[in-house]
Design a protein around this motif. Structure first.
Motif, short mmCIF file in Angstrom:
data_model
loop_
_atom_site.label_atom_id
_atom_site.label_comp_id
_atom_site.label_asym_id
_atom_site.label_seq_id
_atom_site.Cartn_x
_atom_site.Cartn_y
_atom_site.Cartn_z
N ARG A 170 58.95 45.98 31.44
CA ARG A 170 58.23 44.73 31.74
C ARG A 170 56.82 45.04 32.21
NH1 ARG A 170 62.13 44.92 36.10
NH2 ARG A 170 63.44 43.48 34.92
N ASP A 171 55.96 44.03 32.14
CA ASP A 171 54.56 44.22 32.52
C ASP A 171 54.40 44.36 34.02
OD1 ASP A 171 53.74 44.02 29.89
OD2 ASP A 171 53.37 41.86 30.00
N SER A 172 53.34 45.03 34.41
CA SER A 172 52.98 45.16 35.83
C SER A 172 52.59 43.79 36.39
CB SER A 172 51.81 46.13 35.97
OG SER A 172 51.22 46.04 37.24
N THR A 173 52.79 43.63 37.70
CA THR A 173 52.38 42.39 38.37
C THR A 173 50.96 42.49 38.94
OG1 THR A 173 53.45 43.15 40.43
CG2 THR A 173 54.73 41.71 38.97
N VAL A 174 50.26 43.59 38.67
CA VAL A 174 48.90 43.74 39.19
C VAL A 174 47.99 42.57 38.79
CG1 VAL A 174 46.79 45.13 38.98
CG2 VAL A 174 48.96 46.23 39.55
N PRO A 175 47.94 42.17 37.50
CA PRO A 175 47.07 41.03 37.14
C PRO A 175 47.43 39.75 37.89
CG PRO A 175 47.78 42.21 35.18
CD PRO A 175 48.61 42.73 36.31
N LEU A 176 48.72 39.53 38.10
CA LEU A 176 49.16 38.33 38.83
C LEU A 176 48.66 38.36 40.27
CD1 LEU A 176 50.92 35.77 39.13
CD2 LEU A 176 52.85 37.29 39.68
N TYR A 177 48.77 39.52 40.92
CA TYR A 177 48.33 39.62 42.31
C TYR A 177 46.82 39.45 42.43
CZ TYR A 177 52.98 41.33 43.61
OH TYR A 177 54.33 41.46 43.83
N VAL A 178 46.06 39.97 41.46
CA VAL A 178 44.61 39.80 41.49
C VAL A 178 44.27 38.32 41.32
CG1 VAL A 178 42.44 40.31 40.31
CG2 VAL A 178 44.11 42.14 40.69
N GLN A 179 44.95 37.65 40.40
CA GLN A 179 44.70 36.22 40.17
C GLN A 179 45.04 35.40 41.41
OE1 GLN A 179 43.14 34.89 37.61
NE2 GLN A 179 43.28 32.86 38.57
N GLU A 180 46.15 35.71 42.06
CA GLU A 180 46.53 35.01 43.29
C GLU A 180 45.49 35.23 44.38
OE1 GLU A 180 50.41 36.46 44.22
OE2 GLU A 180 51.44 35.04 42.90
N MET A 181 44.97 36.44 44.48
CA MET A 181 43.93 36.75 45.46
C MET A 181 42.69 35.89 45.24
SD MET A 181 41.75 40.29 45.84
CE MET A 181 40.69 39.77 44.49
N LEU A 182 42.29 35.75 43.99
CA LEU A 182 41.09 34.97 43.67
C LEU A 182 41.32 33.47 43.93
CD1 LEU A 182 40.00 36.76 40.37
CD2 LEU A 182 39.03 37.05 42.65
N GLU A 183 42.53 33.00 43.69
CA GLU A 183 42.83 31.59 43.93
C GLU A 183 42.86 31.28 45.43
OE1 GLU A 183 46.49 31.00 41.90
OE2 GLU A 183 45.58 30.98 39.90
N LYS A 184 43.38 32.20 46.22
CA LYS A 184 43.45 31.99 47.67
C LYS A 184 42.11 32.23 48.36
CE LYS A 184 48.32 33.36 48.05
NZ LYS A 184 49.25 34.39 48.59
N ASN A 185 41.26 33.02 47.72
CA ASN A 185 39.96 33.38 48.30
C ASN A 185 38.87 33.11 47.26
OD1 ASN A 185 40.90 35.08 50.91
ND2 ASN A 185 42.17 35.66 49.18
N PRO A 186 38.51 31.86 47.05
CA PRO A 186 37.57 31.52 45.96
C PRO A 186 36.25 32.27 46.02
CG PRO A 186 38.58 29.54 46.85
CD PRO A 186 38.98 30.67 47.76
N LYS A 187 35.77 32.57 47.22
CA LYS A 187 34.49 33.27 47.33
C LYS A 187 34.54 34.64 46.64
CE LYS A 187 31.02 35.07 50.51
NZ LYS A 187 30.59 35.28 51.91
#
Length: 342
Positions: A170-187
């Protein structure tokens, strides 16, 4: 917004996470699932000047520290780790997470791109990190490594085996975690004159040049001739790959392709990236090293990819910790005990 809760005892924290740069620390803090206030009974050692961030990642309570601003290298990293362990003897395992210069050799099936992640992994002759400025010159032009740096704790190597097996299916969750980080921290996702942001910087800005082609003055290699580029197959996604192997560490910033290639020849083996702190930690802080690739350790080096690479490295560390059972961490010797017995 409610104030972060404080755990009663600092002994609840078993994992130490060290970053060198403020942008690396920002990415680490943004990955936390829960922020904590300092433990109510925490007493700082008199020699400790570190500044700590406390929190939870998955089932693990971790403490984050970084090097003093503007002070880098193996000695500074060792000092930061020593101070952390003086104040927090409960720490059992460590992570050194941040950015590094990739060693891309696509013609040798070593296809490393900007934003990819490199994780230190022993290969039988090194513990996963090699100090490249401790190479001994011998007669006949031969060179050999001096010393052997401690490998990561077994509990982390077991986690590496598990995550590699999982990524075959299965694919790594790294892209998901980066996307979540950007959504929680828009700046963190916004671009400005001072910062390109923590998002992927675009495939058009990932250019690998031949070792003989020197950088032409100007920002982002916009004046560098395409004839000097190494032609690589397109990837069908911007998701980062994770590579496992040897990380070369030393106090000299490598930004010259000829010097880079000479060091790689000296180090030998599966050498995947350069960085400047890990060699100071391995024998003082039982840890695993995780590096996001922000440049190719050549004259074309610039800062555009540093924040995104910090984010992918931090996301990889977060994913890896999900494979580390808390019970096995508790059964692991405290870092101070390991050092004293070593």
């Amino acid at each position: 917004m409610s104030a972060p809760r404080a755990l009663d005892s600092p002994d609840a924290y078993t994992i130490g996470w060290i970053a060198a740069l403020p942008i690396e620390r920002a990415a680490a803090e943004a990955m936390l699932d829960e922020d904590h206030a300092p433990p109510t009974s925490f007493v700082r050692h008199q020699s400790d000047t570190n500044v700590y961030t406390w929190g939870r990642l998955g089932e693990h309570n971790i403490v984050i520290a970084s090097l003093a601003a503007g002070v880098y290298g193996t000695t500074s990293a060792a000092t930061t780790a020593s101070r952390l362990l003086a104040s927090l003897p409960s720490i059992r395992i460590g992570l050194m997470v941040g950015i590094g210069g990739g060693i891309a050799r696509p013609d040798e099936d070593q296809d490393i791109r900007l934003g990819d992640v490199v994780v230190s992994q022993p290969d039988g002759t090194t513990g996963g990190v090699c100090q490249y400025d401790l190479i001994k010159a011998k007669a006949g032009g031969k060179r050999e490594r001096k010393g052997f740096l401690r490998p990561p704790p077994t509990v982390l190597l077991n986690a590496l085996a598990s995550i590699q097996a999982d990524h075959e299916r299965r694919d790594s969750t790294v892209p998901l975690y980066v996307q979540e980080m950007l959504e929680k921290n828009p700046k963190m996702g916004r671009k400005s004159k001072k910062s390109p942001g923590f998002a992927h910087q675009g495939l058009e800005n990932d250019r690998l040049f031949q070792a003989s082609y020197e950088h032409v003055s100007g920002p982002d290699c916009r004046h560098c001739n395409a004839d000097g580029e190494v032609q690589r197959d397109d990837r069908d996604t911007t998701d980062p790959d994770i590579h496992y192997g040897i990380i070369a560490s030393g106090n000299t910033l490598v930004k010259d392709a000829a010097e880079r290639d000479r060091i790689v020849d000296d180090v030998g083996g599966d050498c995947l990236c350069f960085e400047m702190e890990a060699a100071g930690l391995m024998d003082h802080f039982p840890c695993l090293v995780i590096r996001g690739i922000c440049d190719y350790a050549d004259s074309h080096k610039n800062d555009r990819w540093q924040r995104y690479a910090s984010a992918t490295a931090a996301a990889c560390a977060k994913e890896l910790l999900a494979y580390v059972p808390p019970a096995e961490v508790q059964e692991t010797k405290r870092a101070l005990e390991v050092l004293q017995s070593g």
